[in-house]
Design an enzyme around this catalytic site. Structure first.
Site, PDB file in Angstrom:
ATOM      1  N   CYS A   2       0.832  -1.195   0.000  1.00  0.00           N
ATOM      2  CA  CYS A   2       0.000   0.000   0.000  1.00  0.00           C
ATOM      3  C   CYS A   2       0.872   1.253   0.000  1.00  0.00           C
ATOM      4  O   CYS A   2       2.011   1.239   0.448  1.00  0.00           O
ATOM      5  CB  CYS A   2      -0.921   0.094   1.196  1.00  0.00           C
ATOM      6  SG  CYS A   2      -1.869  -1.390   1.507  1.00  0.00           S
ATOM      7  N   ARG A  27       2.883   0.500  -5.458  1.00  0.00           N
ATOM      8  CA  ARG A  27       2.831  -0.237  -4.193  1.00  0.00           C
ATOM      9  C   ARG A  27       1.557  -1.065  -4.042  1.00  0.00           C
ATOM     10  O   ARG A  27       1.396  -1.777  -3.041  1.00  0.00           O
ATOM     11  CB  ARG A  27       2.946   0.737  -3.021  1.00  0.00           C
ATOM     12  CG  ARG A  27       4.224   1.556  -3.056  1.00  0.00           C
ATOM     13  CD  ARG A  27       4.214   2.581  -1.957  1.00  0.00           C
ATOM     14  NE  ARG A  27       4.464   1.967  -0.681  1.00  0.00           N
ATOM     15  CZ  ARG A  27       5.657   1.795  -0.135  1.00  0.00           C
ATOM     16  NH1 ARG A  27       6.721   2.213  -0.767  1.00  0.00           N
ATOM     17  NH2 ARG A  27       5.787   1.222   1.031  1.00  0.00           N
ATOM     18  N   TRP A  74      -2.846  -2.599  -1.499  1.00  0.00           N
ATOM     19  CA  TRP A  74      -2.556  -3.969  -1.890  1.00  0.00           C
ATOM     20  C   TRP A  74      -3.127  -4.806  -0.757  1.00  0.00           C
ATOM     21  O   TRP A  74      -2.634  -4.769   0.368  1.00  0.00           O
ATOM     22  CB  TRP A  74      -1.055  -4.190  -2.038  1.00  0.00           C
ATOM     23  CG  TRP A  74      -0.712  -5.553  -2.548  1.00  0.00           C
ATOM     24  CD1 TRP A  74      -0.750  -5.971  -3.845  1.00  0.00           C
ATOM     25  CD2 TRP A  74      -0.289  -6.678  -1.776  1.00  0.00           C
ATOM     26  NE1 TRP A  74      -0.376  -7.294  -3.913  1.00  0.00           N
ATOM     27  CE2 TRP A  74      -0.095  -7.747  -2.672  1.00  0.00           C
ATOM     28  CE3 TRP A  74      -0.068  -6.889  -0.414  1.00  0.00           C
ATOM     29  CZ2 TRP A  74       0.318  -9.011  -2.255  1.00  0.00           C
ATOM     30  CZ3 TRP A  74       0.343  -8.139   0.003  1.00  0.00           C
ATOM     31  CH2 TRP A  74       0.537  -9.185  -0.914  1.00  0.00           C
ATOM     32  N   ASN A  98      -0.240   1.350   5.894  1.00  0.00           N
ATOM     33  CA  ASN A  98       0.546   0.447   5.061  1.00  0.00           C
ATOM     34  C   ASN A  98       1.203  -0.546   6.004  1.00  0.00           C
ATOM     35  O   ASN A  98       1.875  -0.131   6.945  1.00  0.00           O
ATOM     36  CB  ASN A  98       1.592   1.261   4.292  1.00  0.00           C
ATOM     37  CG  ASN A  98       2.704   0.400   3.728  1.00  0.00           C
ATOM     38  OD1 ASN A  98       2.478  -0.740   3.351  1.00  0.00           O
ATOM     39  ND2 ASN A  98       3.913   0.935   3.683  1.00  0.00           N
ATOM     40  N   GLY A  99       0.979  -1.848   5.782  1.00  0.00           N
ATOM     41  CA  GLY A  99       1.581  -2.852   6.655  1.00  0.00           C
ATOM     42  C   GLY A  99       0.522  -3.759   7.243  1.00  0.00           C
ATOM     43  O   GLY A  99      -0.587  -3.859   6.718  1.00  0.00           O
ATOM     44  N   GLU A 479      14.168 -17.157 -13.807  1.00  0.00           N
ATOM     45  CA  GLU A 479      13.697 -15.780 -13.991  1.00  0.00           C
ATOM     46  C   GLU A 479      12.733 -15.704 -15.186  1.00  0.00           C
ATOM     47  O   GLU A 479      11.706 -15.018 -15.134  1.00  0.00           O
ATOM     48  CB  GLU A 479      14.913 -14.848 -14.182  1.00  0.00           C
ATOM     49  CG  GLU A 479      14.617 -13.449 -14.670  1.00  0.00           C
ATOM     50  CD  GLU A 479      13.748 -12.619 -13.746  1.00  0.00           C
ATOM     51  OE1 GLU A 479      13.404 -13.074 -12.645  1.00  0.00           O
ATOM     52  OE2 GLU A 479      13.381 -11.501 -14.151  1.00  0.00           O
ATOM     53  N   LYS A 483       8.893 -14.450 -15.037  1.00  0.00           N
ATOM     54  CA  LYS A 483       8.336 -13.372 -15.875  1.00  0.00           C
ATOM     55  C   LYS A 483       7.052 -13.841 -16.558  1.00  0.00           C
ATOM     56  O   LYS A 483       6.062 -13.122 -16.602  1.00  0.00           O
ATOM     57  CB  LYS A 483       9.331 -12.923 -16.952  1.00  0.00           C
ATOM     58  CG  LYS A 483      10.523 -12.143 -16.504  1.00  0.00           C
ATOM     59  CD  LYS A 483      10.260 -10.712 -16.110  1.00  0.00           C
ATOM     60  CE  LYS A 483       9.959 -10.586 -14.642  1.00  0.00           C
ATOM     61  NZ  LYS A 483      11.044 -10.374 -13.754  1.00  0.00           N
ATOM     62  N   GLU A 486       4.165 -14.157 -14.065  1.00  0.00           N
ATOM     63  CA  GLU A 486       3.689 -12.870 -13.545  1.00  0.00           C
ATOM     64  C   GLU A 486       2.766 -12.137 -14.504  1.00  0.00           C
ATOM     65  O   GLU A 486       1.769 -11.579 -14.093  1.00  0.00           O
ATOM     66  CB  GLU A 486       4.891 -11.933 -13.305  1.00  0.00           C
ATOM     67  CG  GLU A 486       5.690 -12.232 -12.092  1.00  0.00           C
ATOM     68  CD  GLU A 486       6.768 -11.176 -11.907  1.00  0.00           C
ATOM     69  OE1 GLU A 486       7.680 -11.110 -12.755  1.00  0.00           O
ATOM     70  OE2 GLU A 486       6.699 -10.428 -10.932  1.00  0.00           O
ATOM     71  N   HIS A 502      15.089 -36.043 -13.433  1.00  0.00           N
ATOM     72  CA  HIS A 502      14.761 -36.491 -12.079  1.00  0.00           C
ATOM     73  C   HIS A 502      13.305 -36.216 -11.713  1.00  0.00           C
ATOM     74  O   HIS A 502      12.955 -36.204 -10.535  1.00  0.00           O
ATOM     75  CB  HIS A 502      15.705 -35.836 -11.063  1.00  0.00           C
ATOM     76  CG  HIS A 502      17.137 -36.194 -11.295  1.00  0.00           C
ATOM     77  ND1 HIS A 502      17.631 -37.472 -11.090  1.00  0.00           N
ATOM     78  CD2 HIS A 502      18.182 -35.477 -11.778  1.00  0.00           C
ATOM     79  CE1 HIS A 502      18.909 -37.504 -11.397  1.00  0.00           C
ATOM     80  NE2 HIS A 502      19.271 -36.300 -11.833  1.00  0.00           N
ATOM     81  N   LYS A 602       4.593  -3.491  -6.977  1.00  0.00           N
ATOM     82  CA  LYS A 602       6.004  -3.289  -7.311  1.00  0.00           C
ATOM     83  C   LYS A 602       6.902  -3.377  -6.077  1.00  0.00           C
ATOM     84  O   LYS A 602       8.022  -3.843  -6.167  1.00  0.00           O
ATOM     85  CB  LYS A 602       6.152  -1.919  -7.987  1.00  0.00           C
ATOM     86  CG  LYS A 602       7.535  -1.608  -8.487  1.00  0.00           C
ATOM     87  CD  LYS A 602       7.815  -2.327  -9.781  1.00  0.00           C
ATOM     88  CE  LYS A 602       9.234  -2.151 -10.247  1.00  0.00           C
ATOM     89  NZ  LYS A 602       9.665  -3.329 -11.032  1.00  0.00           N
TER      90      LYS A 602
HETATM   91  C1  F6R Z   1       9.456  -9.884 -10.305  1.00  0.00           C
HETATM   92  C2  F6R Z   1       9.722  -8.897  -9.283  1.00  0.00           C
HETATM   93  C3  F6R Z   1       9.787  -9.352  -7.869  1.00  0.00           C
HETATM   94  C4  F6R Z   1      10.861  -8.547  -7.117  1.00  0.00           C
HETATM   95  C5  F6R Z   1      10.821  -8.886  -5.629  1.00  0.00           C
HETATM   96  C6  F6R Z   1      11.903  -8.156  -4.869  1.00  0.00           C
HETATM   97  O1  F6R Z   1       9.382  -9.325 -11.575  1.00  0.00           O
HETATM   98  O2  F6R Z   1       9.867  -7.745  -9.571  1.00  0.00           O
HETATM   99  O3  F6R Z   1      10.018 -10.715  -7.764  1.00  0.00           O
HETATM  100  O4  F6R Z   1      12.102  -8.844  -7.658  1.00  0.00           O
HETATM  101  O5  F6R Z   1       9.572  -8.543  -5.100  1.00  0.00           O
HETATM  102  O6  F6R Z   1      11.798  -6.785  -5.032  1.00  0.00           O
HETATM  103  P1  F6R Z   1      13.028  -5.830  -4.779  1.00  0.00           P
HETATM  104  O7  F6R Z   1      14.046  -6.136  -5.804  1.00  0.00           O
HETATM  105  O8  F6R Z   1      12.460  -4.448  -4.909  1.00  0.00           O
HETATM  106  O9  F6R Z   1      13.518  -6.120  -3.394  1.00  0.00           O
END
Ligand code: F6R
Length: 607
Positions: A2, A27, A74, A98-99, A479, A483, A486, A502, A602
């Site tokens: 949030c 956020r 969020w 927030n939290g 990764e 992606k 997500e 395996h 984010k």
């Molecule tokens: C995936 C992504 C998340 C962040 C993770 C850590 O695309 O962005 O997996 O990598 O939430 O976030 P940071 O790097 O801001 O600590």
């Protein structure tokens, strides 16, 4: 997570609160709301979903008032609907949060027993009722805030307005970040300095446990023992301008295409282009004698750290552990006194990583942070900051932050190898050359855009997708799978190619595309055998390799996409880019909300 924002001021608050929320939308975007004081009474407007829904509501039902608070959510406790949207209000106060209030159930029972009626499923509402009861019992709002701080458990940032007190804004921080902004005859609070950037450049950050009383004249901050304290006010370098998409359809696409430039910007801080000499900022540990290094991170940043483990151990012969931050401190790890722990984070605010950083410091570790947001909590709390210069990353799925983290970690591995004398001067010279050449090679990868877009048509109909890679391509496989999950909502897994036999090999079927990352490195032949195994079972391979690799096994793939050949050391950086593009184009076909995928945010500031 949030985002929260607040103003105690003289001009109309609502448009400025909404502008602040737009900057905080990274956020969370489950719902949004604002509350102001109109003739001393609390008035609210709240809407489910994006901030644009709140804006539409405000057009129909404007909100006056010069003191107010705003929130973009969020969801943690309670469904993401209008009823659970912040601000939460009683007849006396409105609160944004927030939290997580961890003891909300216990407090709620106590407050219900006192006759308070709850209207939402959120943990936050207990804060509104707790403050209200304390005020009704005769405490001033300021004293009520002080008393409430001793009752609330968990991690939170709060902003509160009080009915009949347009001159007052209360704020508190425990765990979650909160910045105070100093205006002229106005004061502000925000989850970060970016939210406040158009309002003021003069910012202070609350310390953990602080709470503050803001009036139009200034702020008085109290620490966790309710002692008056002064927190340094500094000028932020953040710009008030909102970042645009330029000619791109999505921020994610723009950020993928920015990579040659931002990797170049990042490397310029660490590698001298003329001499190819690598210089790091002063570290709190001597790389020549260091016995072990821990890398701690979450999500995509964890995969960057996972690549770095290969580099650091192979090149510098420095033992390296990689840890998922949310597991690290609860595992009660054995850490050597005076050892080096490095925390990798785009935002610098991820609560799992930040808590792990504080835990490591408590265990006598020296702290370095590889962070993209220069004024973030991790950047401020670390002994050494190794900045990435990706610029603001707006797309929720991380792209350019990842490759710039890899660029910094490559420079770190190189510097460690040089300090420890583990590589010959000739190999160091080739490595330095390879590092300096990354931006150009990444531009070469972007030239395969059309072919990757075509390959996305093979992947888009799938329900499950496998990504395979060996060595440093293994974290890139994970990764790539992340992606795809997500932003396209397709189930995907990244596996070490040698691990496929395996178990996951049971999944191979014509409708499960297998994305193979096969740079021409020391593991290539083995990966090639795994491709044969996939083909033998009717699997459809999408292959990423260079010219030589495609000449050897390209015939086994339904799509073989050629990437520039490179020193294997830098291959994971190059091979990150096609998996980003592939996920992007699959999501485009599926029509998902690419920059703001469902359920994500984010910056993840809750455990
Ligand atoms: C995936 C992504 C998340 C962040 C993770 C850590 O695309 O962005 O997996 O990598 O939430 O976030 P940071 O790097 O801001 O600590």
């Amino acid at each position: 997570m949030c985002g929260i924002v607040g103003i105690v001021g003289k001009g109309p608050a609502t448009p400025r609160l909404v502008d602040g929320l737009l900057r905080l939308e990274y956020r969370g975007y489950d719902s949004a709301g604002v509350a102001t004081l109109v003739d001393g009474h609390i008035e609210r407007r709240r809407a489910e979903g994006r901030i644009r829904n709140l804006e539409a509501l405000l057009l129909e039902q404007p909100l006056a008032g010069s003191t107010g608070i705003g929130h973009t959510r969020w969801a943690t406790h309670g469904a993401p609907n209008e009823n659970n949207a912040h601000p939460h209000a009683t007849e006396k106060v409105a609160v944004v949060h927030n939290g997580i209030i961890e003891n909300f159930a216990e407090l709620k029972a106590e407050l219900v027993a006192k006759g308070r009626k709850f209207a939402t499923d959120t943990d936050t509402e207990v804060v509104a009722h707790l403050l209200t009861v304390l005020i009704l019992e005769g405490l001033s709002p300021e004293a009520a805030m002080a008393a409430a701080m001793h009752r609330l458990h968990g991690a939170f940032a709060l902003a509160v307005i009080v009915a009949g007190r347009p001159d007052l804004l209360l704020a508190a921080r425990r765990g979650s970040p909160l910045a105070i902004g100093y205006g002229e005859g106005e004061m502000y609070v925000g989850s970060d300095a970016l939210a406040l950037a158009p309002l003021t450049k003069m910012i202070s950050y609350l310390d953990d446990g602080d709470w503050a009383v803001l009036t139009t004249d200034g702020a008085q901050v109290y620490d966790q023992n309710d002692k008056k304290v002064a927190r340094e006010v500094r000028e932020t370098v953040l710009s008030g301008a909102l970042v645009g998409k330029g000619n791109f359809q999505h921020f994610m696409q723009k950020e993928i295409f920015e990579q040659p430039a931002v990797i170049g910007d990042t490397l310029r801080s660490y590698v001298n282009p003329a001499t190819h000499r690598v210089t790091l900022p002063e570290l709190p540990a001597d790389l020549a004698t260091l016995k072990r290094v821990q890398l701690v991170a979450c999500g995509t940043s964890f995969y960057a750290a996972s690549v770095a483990r290969y580099w650091i151990e192979q090149l510098a012969r420095l033992p390296c552990d990689v840890e998922i931050a949310s597991e690290f401190r609860y595992r009660d790890p054995v850490l050597e006194e005076g050892g080096l722990s490095m925390f990798v984070s785009q935002s610098g605010e991820t609560i799992d990583t930040l808590s792990a950083l504080r835990f490591a410091r408590g265990r006598g570790q020296k702290i370095a942070a590889i962070v993209n947001v220069p004024e973030s909590s991790m950047a401020r709390e670390a002994d050494a900051l190794l900045a990435t210069h990706a610029g603001p990353e707006i797309g929720v799925a991380s792209t350019k932050a990842f490759t710039t983290q890899l660029a910094v970690l490559a420079a770190f591995a190189f510097a460690a190898a040089r300090a420890r004398g583990t590589q010959s001067p000739e190999r160091l010279a080739t490595l330095a050359q390879a590092i300096a050449g990354i931006p150009e090679k990444v531009s070469g990868v972007l030239a395969a855009d059309d072919r990757i877009r075509a390959a996305a048509k093979i992947v888009a109909p799938a329900r499950d997708v496998l990504y395979l890679g060996r060595g440093t391509a293994f974290p890139i496989a994970m990764e790539g799978a992340l992606k795809l999950k997500e932003i396209s909502y397709i189930h995907a897994e990244g596996y070490a190619a040698g691990e496929m036999k395996h178990g996951p090999i049971a999944l191979i079927a014509p409708d499960v595309p297998v994305i193979v990352l096969a740079p021409n490195d020391e593991w290539f032949e083995k990966t090639a055998s795994n491709v044969q195994e996939v083909r033998a079972r009717g699997g459809q391979v999408v292959l990423f390799s260079d010219k030589a690799g495609i000449a050897k096994i390209g015939n086994l793939a339904v799509a073989a996409i050629e990437l520039p050949s490179c020193d294997p050391f830098v291959a994971p950086i190059l091979y990150s880019v096609p998996v980003q593009l592939l996920a992007y184009y699959v999501a485009l076909i599926k029509g998902t909300d690419i920059d703001k995928p469902r359920n994500l945010a984010k910056s993840v500031t809750v455990e």
